[in-house]
Each structure stands twice: as structure tokens, then as C-alpha cells.
Design a protein around this motif. Structure first.
Motif, PDB file in Angstrom:
ATOM      1  N   MET A 106       0.571  -4.832 -25.970  1.00  0.00           N
ATOM      2  CA  MET A 106       0.700  -6.003 -25.303  1.00  0.00           C
ATOM      3  C   MET A 106       1.864  -6.633 -25.144  1.00  0.00           C
ATOM      4  O   MET A 106       2.291  -7.337 -24.281  1.00  0.00           O
ATOM      5  N   ARG A 107       2.684  -6.725 -26.449  1.00  0.00           N
ATOM      6  CA  ARG A 107       3.873  -7.177 -26.298  1.00  0.00           C
ATOM      7  C   ARG A 107       4.911  -6.587 -25.273  1.00  0.00           C
ATOM      8  O   ARG A 107       5.724  -7.110 -24.946  1.00  0.00           O
ATOM      9  N   GLN A 130      -3.860  -3.897 -30.814  1.00  0.00           N
ATOM     10  CA  GLN A 130      -3.289  -3.914 -29.397  1.00  0.00           C
ATOM     11  C   GLN A 130      -2.120  -4.681 -29.152  1.00  0.00           C
ATOM     12  O   GLN A 130      -1.695  -4.752 -28.082  1.00  0.00           O
ATOM     13  N   ARG A 131      -1.893  -5.197 -30.253  1.00  0.00           N
ATOM     14  CA  ARG A 131      -0.674  -6.327 -30.105  1.00  0.00           C
ATOM     15  C   ARG A 131       0.743  -5.591 -29.504  1.00  0.00           C
ATOM     16  O   ARG A 131       1.566  -6.172 -28.811  1.00  0.00           O
ATOM     17  N   ASP A 132       0.988  -4.522 -30.339  1.00  0.00           N
ATOM     18  CA  ASP A 132       2.371  -3.774 -29.783  1.00  0.00           C
ATOM     19  C   ASP A 132       2.453  -3.521 -28.479  1.00  0.00           C
ATOM     20  O   ASP A 132       3.603  -3.858 -27.844  1.00  0.00           O
ATOM     21  N   GLU A 189      -4.382 -12.529 -25.435  1.00  0.00           N
ATOM     22  CA  GLU A 189      -5.489 -12.620 -26.403  1.00  0.00           C
ATOM     23  C   GLU A 189      -6.468 -13.464 -26.267  1.00  0.00           C
ATOM     24  O   GLU A 189      -7.657 -13.303 -26.487  1.00  0.00           O
ATOM     25  N   GLU A 214       5.842 -14.394 -26.517  1.00  0.00           N
ATOM     26  CA  GLU A 214       4.831 -14.576 -27.474  1.00  0.00           C
ATOM     27  C   GLU A 214       3.650 -15.549 -26.676  1.00  0.00           C
ATOM     28  O   GLU A 214       2.387 -15.167 -27.088  1.00  0.00           O
ATOM     29  N   VAL A 233       1.739 -12.864 -24.688  1.00  0.00           N
ATOM     30  CA  VAL A 233       0.879 -12.187 -25.755  1.00  0.00           C
ATOM     31  C   VAL A 233      -0.208 -12.930 -26.060  1.00  0.00           C
ATOM     32  O   VAL A 233      -1.465 -12.472 -26.049  1.00  0.00           O
ATOM     33  N   ASP A 234      -0.277 -14.118 -26.384  1.00  0.00           N
ATOM     34  CA  ASP A 234      -1.036 -14.996 -26.853  1.00  0.00           C
ATOM     35  C   ASP A 234      -2.068 -15.396 -25.611  1.00  0.00           C
ATOM     36  O   ASP A 234      -3.470 -15.572 -26.121  1.00  0.00           O
ATOM     37  N   MET A 278      -7.358  -6.930 -32.229  1.00  0.00           N
ATOM     38  CA  MET A 278      -6.231  -7.427 -31.311  1.00  0.00           C
ATOM     39  C   MET A 278      -4.954  -6.972 -32.043  1.00  0.00           C
ATOM     40  O   MET A 278      -3.972  -6.548 -31.582  1.00  0.00           O
ATOM     41  N   LYS A 279      -5.235  -6.877 -33.536  1.00  0.00           N
ATOM     42  CA  LYS A 279      -3.771  -6.371 -34.210  1.00  0.00           C
ATOM     43  C   LYS A 279      -3.456  -5.018 -33.899  1.00  0.00           C
ATOM     44  O   LYS A 279      -2.371  -4.502 -33.513  1.00  0.00           O
TER      45      LYS A 279
END
Length: 273
Positions: free
Chosen positions: A203-204, A199-201, A169, A162, A165-166, A196-197
């Protein structure tokens, strides 16, 4: 009727109690600072300004902005985003979440030979120099399945995914807001949040790979017995309480610096008009 001396005595006791509370709080704050440093969270705090500046540099390169504008943005970032402020939020959150005896108990682990060895290894792996060194050993690390499995178990307890990922971002926010500043346009936080929402997967997924390889690199020269001892330490409720509090402090530090940054570039835009 309450006498003057009774009131005076009550006031004095109240003031003495307040002074003692302040002293205990100051002592706890100092010990919390030592805990945050010993555990390696100061190394994570230092990454935030570095990644923010990298985002600014990416925006400058993309917009082909002159050197003078780049220096202006970097100067504003230096004022708005400091390791000291971020570190303060981590210390504050830890102090509010843990008692003095909790912090002392945790320090016993981090001051132990094994605790010091592992914290130093993780701090180096999280640094710029450590990342570059790790990349040279990626193929070797990927072939060591047992070490990777241990690293994956450690990551579940540490929660670094996390944070990574943060951090990505955070850098993306620096790039986007800097581009808007260079174009003299307002920063649309809703637009950025939606981007960002989406791209979050991915990115994770990338963060999971990076976290495991980074921890495997950190643990490569540490004995399995010491790693098992560390795993046991991480599973303790008190350790998890501390780690979650420190991560919340990092998040608060990120949020505050972003607000300061937005104010800085707004003033910069107004001054240039």
C-alpha cells in the motif's frame, strides 16, 4: 482578614480574564479555520466520507446485498462520518499547536498569489475530477523526469504518502465492517489490524507512486521559481509544525468516525434481530 471588596475584585478580575481568554480562543479558532481551508486541508477532509462510502459500496457489491441494505448502511455512514466533524478535529489540533501569531504568519503565505495558486492546484489534483484528469495525463507526466523529481521533494515535506495509506486503510475498514454488518457478524478489529499490517508495504509503495504523480500533475502549470519558493516555505519549522498538526487532526477525525460507525452498525444489527 480579607475584605469582601478584595474578594469581589479578585473574582471580577478572574472573570474578566476568563472572558478575554475565551474571546482570544474564538478569534484564534476562526483564523485557524481560515488557515485549514486556505491550505487545502478541507479538500482532504472531504475525501474521507467519499472513500468510506466507496468501501461500503464495494462490500454491498461483493455480498450482493439488496438495495434496501445498501441504503441503510449509507444512511448510517452519512450520520457517523461528516466532513464538518473531521474538519473540526483538524481546526482544533491546529489551534492547540499554534499561536495566533503563528497562524497569521502562515496565512501570509497562503494568501499570497503563489500560495493561492499552489493550494488551488493541489486541491484540484486531490479531488475526484482532478484524479480522473490526472489519469489521462499519466504517460506524459511519467516522461517529465525533472517535474517528477520536484514532486518527490515536495512529498517528503508534505507527508502525503502516510495520508494516502491511511485513506486506503480507512476505505478497507469501511468495506470489512460493512461486510460483517451484512453477514450479521461482529467486527474483529484485531483481525482487521493484522490484515492491514500485511498489506501496508505494498500500500505504501502504491501511495508513493500516486503521491508523486498527483503532485507532478498539480505543479505542471506552475513556474519552477514558484515551486522553489514553495519548497523553501515547506522547509520552515513553523510550516512543518502546522502540517504535522493538521495531519494529526485528520487522524483523530478518522478514529472518531470509525468509533461512531461501529456504534451505528451495532445498533442497526440489534434493530434487525
Amino acid at each position: 482578614m480579607t475584605s469582601f471588596f478584595t474578594i469581589y475584585r479578585s473574582v471580577c478580575i478572574g472573570l474578566l480574564s476568563l472572558l478575554l481568554t475565551v474571546q482570544v480562543s474564538a478569534d484564534t479558532q476562526q483564523t485557524a479555520s481560515q488557515l485549514v481551508s486556505a491550505s487545502g486541508f478541507i479538500s482532504l477532509s472531504k475525501q474521507l466520507p467519499q472513500h468510506f462510502n466507496r468501501g461500503i459500496q464495494d462490500a454491498v457489491d461483493y455480498q450482493k446485498a439488496p438495495e434496501s441494505q445498501q441504503q441503510q448502511l449509507l444512511a448510517q455512514a452519512q450520520q457517523a462520518i461528516t466532513t464538518a466533524n473531521i474538519h473540526h478535529h483538524v481546526e482544533q489540533t491546529v489551534t492547540q499547536s499554534l499561536s495566533a501569531s503563528d497562524i497569521t504568519a502562515l496565512m501570509q503565505w497562503y494568501n499570497s498569489p503563489t500560495g493561492q495558486k499552489i493550494s488551488a492546484a493541489q486541491s484540484y489534483a486531490a479531488s475526484e475530477a482532478g484524479f480522473e484528469a490526472m489519469m489521462l495525463h499519466v504517460n506524459t507526466l511519467l516522461s517529465e523526469e525533472a517535474l517528477l523529481q520536484l514532486a518527490a521533494l515536495m512529498d517528503q515535506q508534505l507527508g502525503f504518502v502516510e495520508f494516502i495509506v491511511d485513506l486506503q486503510e480507512y476505505q478497507a475498514f469501511a468495506e470489512y465492517s460493512s461486510q460483517q454488518a451484512l453477514k450479521h457478524q461482529s467486527v474483529d478489529l484485531s483481525y482487521f489490524g493484522n490484515q492491514m499490517k500485511q498489506q501496508r508495504d505494498p500500500m505504501r509503495f502504491n501511495a508513493e507512486q500516486l503521491a508523486v504523480i498527483s503532485l507532478a500533475y498539480a505543479f505542471r502549470d506552475i513556474s519552477r521559481e514558484e515551486i522553489r519558493a514553495y519548497e523553501h516555505f515547506l522547509q520552515q519549522p513553523l510550516t512543518q509544525l502546522f502540517l504535522k498538526a493538521a495531519m494529526r487532526g485528520l487522524e483523530k477525525g478518522m478514529q472518531e468516525t470509525q468509533q461512531h460507525w461501529l456504534g451505528s452498525i451495532t445498533r442497526l444489527q440489534m434493530a434487525s434481530e
